[in-house]
Design an enzyme around this catalytic site. Structure first.
Site, PDB file in Angstrom:
ATOM      1  N   ARG A  33      27.457  10.405  35.497  1.00 25.46           N
ATOM      2  CA  ARG A  33      28.059   9.261  36.190  1.00 25.46           C
ATOM      3  C   ARG A  33      27.673   7.979  35.486  1.00 25.46           C
ATOM      4  O   ARG A  33      26.671   7.905  34.799  1.00 25.46           O
ATOM      5  CB  ARG A  33      27.570   9.213  37.647  1.00 25.46           C
TER       6      ARG A  33
ATOM      7  N   LYS B 287      15.486  14.844  39.854  1.00 22.70           N
ATOM      8  CA  LYS B 287      16.869  15.326  39.851  1.00 22.70           C
ATOM      9  C   LYS B 287      16.983  16.708  39.208  1.00 22.70           C
ATOM     10  O   LYS B 287      16.496  16.938  38.109  1.00 22.70           O
ATOM     11  CB  LYS B 287      17.726  14.315  39.088  1.00 22.70           C
TER      12      LYS B 287
ATOM     13  N   ARG C   5      13.359   0.948  47.033  1.00 21.52           N
ATOM     14  CA  ARG C   5      12.797  -0.355  46.684  1.00 21.52           C
ATOM     15  C   ARG C   5      11.317  -0.185  46.335  1.00 21.52           C
ATOM     16  O   ARG C   5      10.596   0.559  46.991  1.00 21.52           O
ATOM     17  CB  ARG C   5      12.931  -1.340  47.835  1.00 21.52           C
TER      18      ARG C   5
HETATM   19  C1  BTN Z   1      25.532  12.818  37.042  1.00 20.92           C
HETATM   20  O1  BTN Z   1      25.397  11.840  36.304  1.00 20.92           O
HETATM   21  O2  BTN Z   1      24.704  13.070  37.927  1.00 20.92           O
HETATM   22  C2  BTN Z   1      26.707  13.744  36.884  1.00 20.92           C
HETATM   23  C3  BTN Z   1      26.423  14.830  35.910  1.00 20.92           C
HETATM   24  C4  BTN Z   1      27.569  15.811  35.748  1.00 20.92           C
HETATM   25  C5  BTN Z   1      27.332  16.780  34.605  1.00 20.92           C
HETATM   26  C6  BTN Z   1      28.361  17.865  34.567  1.00 20.92           C
HETATM   27  S1  BTN Z   1      27.936  19.145  33.427  1.00 20.92           S
HETATM   28  C7  BTN Z   1      29.517  19.848  33.610  1.00 20.92           C
HETATM   29  C8  BTN Z   1      30.494  18.691  33.642  1.00 20.92           C
HETATM   30  N1  BTN Z   1      30.861  18.298  32.299  1.00 20.92           N
HETATM   31  C9  BTN Z   1      30.440  17.050  32.015  1.00 20.92           C
HETATM   32  O3  BTN Z   1      30.626  16.479  30.925  1.00 20.92           O
HETATM   33  N2  BTN Z   1      29.795  16.542  33.055  1.00 20.92           N
HETATM   34  C10 BTN Z   1      29.757  17.447  34.182  1.00 20.92           C
END
Ligand code: BTN
Length: 326
Positions: A123, A188, A323
Site C-alpha cells: 500500500r 506485521k 501516538r
Molecule cells: C501492504 O502494504 O500491506 C499490502 C501488501 C500486499 C502484498 C501482496 S503480495 C501479493 C500481491 N502482489 C503484490 O504486488 N502485492 C500484493
C-alpha cells in the site's frame, strides 16, 4: 529464473545432500558452475549448506507450491469457486498478472500465486519484500455489480478472512490494524492490497492481493521498513506454505462470493474484536493533514472511528499509528 536454477531447486527440494558431481551431471555443467548456481539460490534467500565430501543441502528442504495439493485440500465450500489457479515461479507482481486477466474478461475466482515477486507492491507505493519460496504472494479477482458502493469495507473483511485462515492453522491471537494489516504482538505478518478495475458505478472487478510472511529470511527482512514477523516465528514451528494457501482460499473465496449480499456489517463485530488499536491514542495521517484521537472501532462501511475531543468521528482514508510510537 534460468532453467538451471529451477532444476537445481527441484534437486535440492528434498532437503538431502547432493554432491557437486551429481548436480553437475544433472545440469550438464562443471562443479565450479554448480557452485555459482548455488550462490544464485543463496541470493534468492534460500539457505544452502555445503559440507566437504557430502555436497549441498537445503536444511528442511524447499516446499514449492503444488496446484494438485492445493486443489485437493480445498473445502467443498471453496473448491467450486476457484475458477483457475496459476502458479508462477517468478513474476513482477501477482496483482499485475491478475489485473491483466481481469482487463480481458470476468476473472472472478482466478487465482495467481508466485514463488517470488520481483516488484511486489504494498500500500501507499511501498515495496512488498517477496523472496523466493519462503512466503505467500497471492492475488485473486472477483466481480461485483453495483460498483464501488458494493465494495465498501471489503478490504477490512479480507483482513478478517486472513485472520481466520491463520487461526484455522492453529495460530491464534492475530490482530487487525485499520484498514487491513494483520499483526502479531504489534508486528506485521500480512498485508492486503486491493485494486479496482471497471466501472465505478456498474460492473467492476476487484483484485485482492495478499502477502503473508511465512518464513522470511533475516537477510531479506532487513529490507522491510516496518516491524515485521512471520508465521514460523509466531508459532515456533515450520509452517507448510501449501497449507497456508489452502486455509486462505477456504476463507477468502466464500467470503468474496457472498460479500455483495452480506456486506461489511456481517464482519464488523469480528473485526472490532481483533482491533489492535482500540482505546489507544492514535494519529491518522491523511493526504493533506493529520488528526489525533482515541481509536474507537469502525463504522458499518469500514471507516475508522476516532474519538476527537470526546466526539466520535469517522474517516475513510489515511494511515494510523500509535501516538508516541517510533
Ligand atoms: C501492504 O502494504 O500491506 C499490502 C501488501 C500486499 C502484498 C501482496 S503480495 C501479493 C500481491 N502482489 C503484490 O504486488 N502485492 C500484493
Amino acid at each position: 529464473m534460468s532453467d538451471s536454477s529451477v532444476k537445481l531447486i527441484d534437486a535440492l527440494a528434498d532437503g538431502q545432500f547432493h554432491s557437486g558431481e551429481e548436480l553437475g551431471a544433472l545440469l550438464g555443467i562443471s562443479r565450479t558452475a554448480v557452485w555459482k548456481q548455488v550462490q544464485k539460490l543463496v541470493e534468492l534467500g534460500l539457505e544452502v549448506d555445503k559440507i566437504k565430501g557430502r555436497g549441498y543441502c537445503v536444511p528442511g528442504g524447499i516446499e514449492l507450491f503444488s496446484g494438485e495439493r492445493i486443489r485437493s485440500d480445498l473445502l467443498p465450500a471453496a473448491e467450486p469457486l476457484l475458477a483457475r489457479l496459476d502458479i508462477l515461479t517468478t513474476t513482477d507482481s501477482t496483482n499485475s498478472v491478475v489485473r491483466q486477466l481481469a482487463e480481458e474478461a470476468d476473472a472472478s475466482g482466478c487465482v495467481v500465486l508466485a514463488e517470488q515477486q520481483t516488484a511486489g507492491r504494498g500500500r501507499r507505493g511501498r515495496q512488498w519484500v517477496s523472496p523466493f519460496a519462503r512466503n505467500l504472494y497471492l492475488s485473486v479477482a472477483w466481480g461485483f455489480e453495483g460498483g464501488a458502493a458494493a465494495l465498501e469495507g471489503l478490504s477490512l473483511a479480507v483482513g478478517v478472512a486472513v485472520k481466520r485462515a491463520v487461526a484455522s492453522l492453529g495460530i491464534s491471537g492475530a490482530q487487525l490494524k485499520w484498514p487491513n494489516d494483520i499483526l502479531f504482538n504489534g508486528k506485521k505478518v500480512a498485508g492486503i492490497l486491493l485494486e479496482m478495475i471497471g466501472d465505478p458505478a456498474g460492473f467492476c472487478q476487484v483484485v485482492v492481493g495478499i502477502g503473508i510472511n511465512i518464513d522470511m529470511p533475516e537477510s531479506k527482512g532487513a529490507d522491510i521498513d516496518q516491524s515485521w514477523t512471520d508465521l514460523r516465528r509466531v508459532s515456533g514451528q515450520s509452517v507448510s506454505r501449501n497449507q497456508v494457501v489452502v486455509a486462505l482460499l477456504n476463507e477468502l473465496l466464500p467470503m468474496l462470493a457472498s460479500y455483495q449480499k452480506k456486506g461489511f456489517c456481517h464482519y464488523r463485530e469480528e473485526w472490532q474484536g481483533s482491533d489492535a488499536f482500540r482505546g489507544q491514542p492514535v494519529e491518522l495521517v491523511m493526504a493533506k493533514n493529520s488528526i489525533s484521537g482515541i481509536a474507537n472501532g469502525v463504522s458499518e462501511t469500514g471507516a475508522i472511528g476516532l474519538l476527537v475531543e470526546g466526539e466520535q468521528r469517522y474517516f475513510n482514508g489515511g494511515e494510523i499509528s500509535l501516538r508516541g510510537a517510533q
